[in-house]
Design a protein around this motif. Structure first.
Motif, PDB file in Angstrom:
ATOM      1  N   ASN A  37       0.835  -1.175   0.000  1.00 54.71           N
ATOM      2  CA  ASN A  37       0.000   0.000   0.000  1.00 54.71           C
ATOM      3  C   ASN A  37       0.886   1.247   0.000  1.00 54.71           C
ATOM      4  O   ASN A  37       1.892   1.292   0.698  1.00 54.71           O
ATOM      5  CB  ASN A  37      -0.894  -0.011   1.247  1.00 54.71           C
ATOM      6  CG  ASN A  37      -2.023   0.958   1.147  1.00 54.71           C
ATOM      7  OD1 ASN A  37      -2.265   1.539   0.093  1.00 54.71           O
ATOM      8  ND2 ASN A  37      -2.731   1.149   2.237  1.00 54.71           N
ATOM      9  N   ALA A  38       0.485   2.226  -0.777  1.00 51.95           N
ATOM     10  CA  ALA A  38       1.270   3.461  -0.879  1.00 51.95           C
ATOM     11  C   ALA A  38       1.039   4.335   0.344  1.00 51.95           C
ATOM     12  O   ALA A  38      -0.063   4.401   0.879  1.00 51.95           O
ATOM     13  CB  ALA A  38       0.861   4.224  -2.133  1.00 51.95           C
ATOM     14  N   TYR A  39       2.095   4.973   0.779  1.00 51.96           N
ATOM     15  CA  TYR A  39       2.011   5.969   1.834  1.00 51.96           C
ATOM     16  C   TYR A  39       2.473   7.279   1.215  1.00 51.96           C
ATOM     17  O   TYR A  39       3.654   7.597   1.214  1.00 51.96           O
ATOM     18  CB  TYR A  39       2.890   5.585   3.025  1.00 51.96           C
ATOM     19  CG  TYR A  39       2.815   6.583   4.156  1.00 51.96           C
ATOM     20  CD1 TYR A  39       1.709   6.631   4.985  1.00 51.96           C
ATOM     21  CD2 TYR A  39       3.839   7.494   4.359  1.00 51.96           C
ATOM     22  CE1 TYR A  39       1.632   7.557   6.016  1.00 51.96           C
ATOM     23  CE2 TYR A  39       3.775   8.422   5.384  1.00 51.96           C
ATOM     24  CZ  TYR A  39       2.664   8.444   6.205  1.00 51.96           C
ATOM     25  OH  TYR A  39       2.592   9.365   7.216  1.00 51.96           O
ATOM     26  N   VAL A  40       1.543   7.985   0.621  1.00 50.66           N
ATOM     27  CA  VAL A  40       1.865   9.210  -0.103  1.00 50.66           C
ATOM     28  C   VAL A  40       1.228  10.383   0.635  1.00 50.66           C
ATOM     29  O   VAL A  40       0.015  10.447   0.766  1.00 50.66           O
ATOM     30  CB  VAL A  40       1.324   9.150  -1.557  1.00 50.66           C
ATOM     31  CG1 VAL A  40       1.584  10.447  -2.273  1.00 50.66           C
ATOM     32  CG2 VAL A  40       1.930   7.986  -2.302  1.00 50.66           C
ATOM     33  N   ARG A  41       2.061  11.258   1.130  1.00 48.95           N
ATOM     34  CA  ARG A  41       1.564  12.485   1.739  1.00 48.95           C
ATOM     35  C   ARG A  41       2.278  13.643   1.081  1.00 48.95           C
ATOM     36  O   ARG A  41       3.491  13.787   1.190  1.00 48.95           O
ATOM     37  CB  ARG A  41       1.810  12.487   3.239  1.00 48.95           C
ATOM     38  CG  ARG A  41       0.912  11.504   3.951  1.00 48.95           C
ATOM     39  CD  ARG A  41       0.901  11.693   5.423  1.00 48.95           C
ATOM     40  NE  ARG A  41       0.775  13.104   5.784  1.00 48.95           N
ATOM     41  CZ  ARG A  41       0.878  13.533   7.024  1.00 48.95           C
ATOM     42  NH1 ARG A  41       1.103  12.694   7.988  1.00 48.95           N
ATOM     43  NH2 ARG A  41       0.771  14.806   7.305  1.00 48.95           N
ATOM     44  N   MET A  42       1.492  14.459   0.384  1.00 47.49           N
ATOM     45  CA  MET A  42       2.072  15.595  -0.327  1.00 47.49           C
ATOM     46  C   MET A  42       2.748  16.564   0.625  1.00 47.49           C
ATOM     47  O   MET A  42       3.785  17.129   0.300  1.00 47.49           O
ATOM     48  CB  MET A  42       0.987  16.322  -1.119  1.00 47.49           C
ATOM     49  CG  MET A  42       0.429  15.534  -2.254  1.00 47.49           C
ATOM     50  SD  MET A  42      -0.738  16.490  -3.216  1.00 47.49           S
ATOM     51  CE  MET A  42      -1.977  16.845  -2.015  1.00 47.49           C
ATOM     52  N   VAL A  43       2.188  16.738   1.812  1.00 47.89           N
ATOM     53  CA  VAL A  43       2.748  17.677   2.777  1.00 47.89           C
ATOM     54  C   VAL A  43       4.146  17.215   3.203  1.00 47.89           C
ATOM     55  O   VAL A  43       5.068  18.024   3.308  1.00 47.89           O
ATOM     56  CB  VAL A  43       1.818  17.804   4.004  1.00 47.89           C
ATOM     57  CG1 VAL A  43       2.431  18.687   5.071  1.00 47.89           C
ATOM     58  CG2 VAL A  43       0.469  18.333   3.581  1.00 47.89           C
TER      59      VAL A  43
END
Length: 121
Positions: A37-43
Motif C-alpha cells: 500500500n502506498a504511503y503518499v503524503r504531499m505535505v
C-alpha cells in the motif's frame, strides 16, 4: 527498513525529469512492502524537498499521466487518495505479496547472490 526500496528497472527507460524522479523515488521509499500500500503524503514531500505544495501537485499530476506497461506511476482521486499501480505490479512480479513479503525478500536476496557470484567468478 524505512528508506529502503526495490527499484523498478523499467523506470530508467522512460523520459522523466530529475525532480519528478526524486519525488517518485521518495514515494517508493515510503511504500509499505508488507501491505502493498502506498504511503503518499504531499505535505511530507513538500517539507522534505522544501517545495511549495502546488508544485508537488503538478508533479504528481504529470506522474499520473506516465505509464509503463499500461500502468500509471501514480493514480489519484482529487489529490486525497493515491495509489502506485506500476510499483505494486512490479513488486508482485518479483513475488512480494500482501502480508507475505518474506517470500519476496528471499527471492530478491537469492537473485542478488546469484548476480554477485556471476560477477566475482
Amino acid at each position: 527498513m524505512r528508506q529502503f526500496y526495490v527499484s523498478d528497472p523499467e523506470l530508467f527507460n522512460i523520459k522523466i525529469d530529475a525532480f519528478e524522479f526524486k519525488l517518485y523515488e521518495y514515494f517508493c521509499r515510503n511504500y509499505d512492502l508488507k501491505r502493498l500500500n502506498a504511503y503518499v503524503r504531499m505535505v511530507d514531500a513538500a517539507d522534505k524537498f522544501k517545495i511549495p505544495l502546488p508544485k508537488i501537485k503538478e508533479s504528481l499530476d504529470r506522474l499520473s499521466r506516465i505509464t509503463i506497461d499500461f500502468k500509471p506511476l501514480i493514480s489519484h482521486t482529487d489529490f486525497k487518495y493515491f495509489q502506485m499501480p506500476r510499483y505494486k505490479h512490479f513488486l508482485e512480479s518479483i513475488q512480494f505479496r500482501k502480508n507475505y513479503s518474506t517470500k519476496g525478500w528471499r527471492g530478491t536476496q537469492k537473485q542478488v547472490k546469484t548476480t554477485l557470484n556471476g560477477v566475482y567468478e
